[in-house]
Design a protein around this motif. Structure first.
Motif, short mmCIF file in Angstrom:
data_model
loop_
_atom_site.label_atom_id
_atom_site.label_comp_id
_atom_site.label_asym_id
_atom_site.label_seq_id
_atom_site.Cartn_x
_atom_site.Cartn_y
_atom_site.Cartn_z
N PRO A 1 0.81 -1.22 0.00
CA PRO A 1 0.00 0.00 0.00
C PRO A 1 0.84 1.27 0.00
O PRO A 1 0.42 2.29 -0.54
N GLU A 2 2.02 1.23 0.60
CA GLU A 2 2.86 2.43 0.64
C GLU A 2 3.48 2.76 -0.71
O GLU A 2 4.09 3.83 -0.88
N CYS A 3 3.34 1.86 -1.68
CA CYS A 3 3.90 2.10 -3.01
C CYS A 3 2.86 2.66 -3.98
O CYS A 3 3.15 2.77 -5.18
N ALA A 4 1.67 2.98 -3.50
CA ALA A 4 0.63 3.55 -4.36
C ALA A 4 0.69 5.07 -4.32
O ALA A 4 0.79 5.67 -3.24
N LEU A 5 0.65 5.70 -5.49
CA LEU A 5 0.59 7.16 -5.59
C LEU A 5 -0.83 7.57 -5.92
O LEU A 5 -1.34 7.22 -6.99
N PRO A 6 -1.50 8.31 -5.05
CA PRO A 6 -2.85 8.76 -5.37
C PRO A 6 -2.82 9.85 -6.43
O PRO A 6 -1.86 10.62 -6.54
N LEU A 7 -3.88 9.93 -7.22
CA LEU A 7 -3.96 10.91 -8.30
C LEU A 7 -4.54 12.23 -7.80
O LEU A 7 -5.39 12.83 -8.45
N ASP A 8 -4.09 12.67 -6.64
CA ASP A 8 -4.57 13.93 -6.08
C ASP A 8 -3.44 14.90 -5.76
O ASP A 8 -3.61 15.84 -4.99
N ASN A 9 -2.27 14.65 -6.34
CA ASN A 9 -1.09 15.51 -6.19
C ASN A 9 -0.48 15.46 -4.80
O ASN A 9 0.29 16.34 -4.42
N THR A 10 -0.80 14.42 -4.03
CA THR A 10 -0.19 14.27 -2.71
C THR A 10 1.28 13.91 -2.87
O THR A 10 1.61 12.92 -3.55
N PRO A 11 2.21 14.68 -2.28
CA PRO A 11 3.63 14.38 -2.45
C PRO A 11 4.06 13.18 -1.60
O PRO A 11 3.58 13.00 -0.49
N ARG A 12 4.94 12.40 -2.15
CA ARG A 12 5.54 11.28 -1.44
C ARG A 12 7.05 11.49 -1.44
O ARG A 12 7.64 11.79 -2.48
N GLN A 13 7.68 11.34 -0.27
CA GLN A 13 9.12 11.51 -0.17
C GLN A 13 9.79 10.18 0.15
O GLN A 13 9.27 9.37 0.91
#
Length: 341
Positions: A67-79
């Motif tokens: 689950p931590e490898c999913a990027l939501p399509l809402d522009n939430t940044p992941r570092q």
């Protein structure tokens, strides 16, 4: 998921040795993929000690399952960190529904620190191109500031997922500075999409004039490898076909030059034009004898040299205007000889 010890990711052996000497009971490892490798503060002794970086999303399999490898399509940044030599981070962008209008997945990644040794590489595995990912790389001088990478990919709702990966393009890594990656779904500024192939070409409505007919349309080369196809019907009375493609001057300049091809009903190419300067306003014109009646097609696309083996980038600003004129009179000196394909 794997743990990358600090001595494997650029830490100093002297600091590690000193910490082992001073601390008899090390702190537990913080649970984050890419916590700064700047040492931790021991509340009892006040000594700074090394810690391990939790490194997840290291493979296609992890990207599809964790689950931590999913990027939501809402522009939430992941570092996260590229914390070891040849480290690669994988993510998935899941489809959402329903999406009724043409849309674009915008992927952005980069470092915000003034300096980093990492030449960041961002690649996206889009549907139908599993072995040829579209990609961008920031090959910058480590002494200079890095830039943000951006990929613009047409959204296909039937695709269950998309994969992207980040890595260093050389052999460097940075345990002090995280990169940021984010994804968002945005409207496609080109209302004619999808029209990348001749069977789905957009019709250019023609209005009768004193000399024949004319029509005007617009488009945007917004996404990676975008091609805009337009069609128009040429009657038997037409003697000449004139095309005119124009754009404004863009600042900063576009990452490509505009070009177009004119295709006959038989598949010949009697006219092609390419802009010379991406920083200047585009003004491309051609006039060719109408060799046959029927459906003609225009391809508008980014110019690519013969030795360039990569997908041309898109640009959300790149709106152009295309005008078609059909003339029932021959040009002076025109003998009606068919054009050379």
């Amino acid at each position: 998921m794997r743990l990358i010890p600090r001595w494997r990711t650029g830490g100093r052996l002297l600091l590690l040795t000193g910490w082992l000497t001073a601390c008899s009971d090390p702190e537990p490892t913080p649970p984050d993929a890419g916590t700064q490798d700047a040492g931790t503060q021991d509340a009892g002794t006040g000594d700074a000690g090394p810690r391990e970086i939790t490194d997840a999303c290291n493979s296609r399999e992890e990207a599809l399952t964790l689950p931590e490898c999913a990027l939501p399509l809402d522009n939430t940044p992941r570092q996260a960190w590229l914390g070891a030599t040849f480290d690669s981070d994988w993510y998935r962008v899941e489809a959402v529904a329903p999406v009724t209008a043409p849309s674009i997945v915008r992927l952005r990644a980069g470092y915000t620190v003034p300096q980093t040794p990492v030449s960041l590489w961002l690649g996206a595995y889009v549907p139908f191109t599993p072995y040829r990912p579209t990609s961008r790389v920031d090959r910058h001088d480590p002494a200079k500031a890095p830039s943000t990478l951006e990929l613009l990919i047409p959204y296909a709702g039937e695709a269950a997922f998309r994969l992207l990966t980040l890595r260093d393009d050389t052999s460097a890594f940075d345990t002090q500075s995280p990169y940021t990656v984010q994804a968002e779904l945005i409207p496609d500024p080109d209302g004619h999409e999808p029209n990348n192939l001749s069977p789905s070409a957009t019709a250019i409505p023609l209005t009768a004039t004193a000399d024949g007919a004319s029509g005007t349309t617009t488009g945007v080369l917004a996404t990676e490898g975008d091609v805009d196809c337009f069609r128009f019907d040429v009657p038997a009375s037409t003697k000449r076909i004139s095309l005119h493609l124009t754009t404004e001057a863009f600042s900063p300049e576009l990452p490509f030059r505009f070009s177009y091809l004119l295709l006959t009903p038989e598949g010949g190419i009697p006219a092609r034009q390419t802009a010379l300067d991406p920083a200047a306003a585009t003004d491309l014109r051609s006039t060719t004898p109408a060799s046959s009646a029927g459906r003609w097609v225009i391809w508008v696309q980014a110019s690519k040299a013969l030795d360039q083996d990569f997908v041309m980038p898109g640009d959300l600003r790149s709106r152009y205007t295309l005008q078609v004129n059909l003339s029932d009179t021959e040009a002076p000196g025109d003998s009606g000889t068919p054009p050379i394909p």
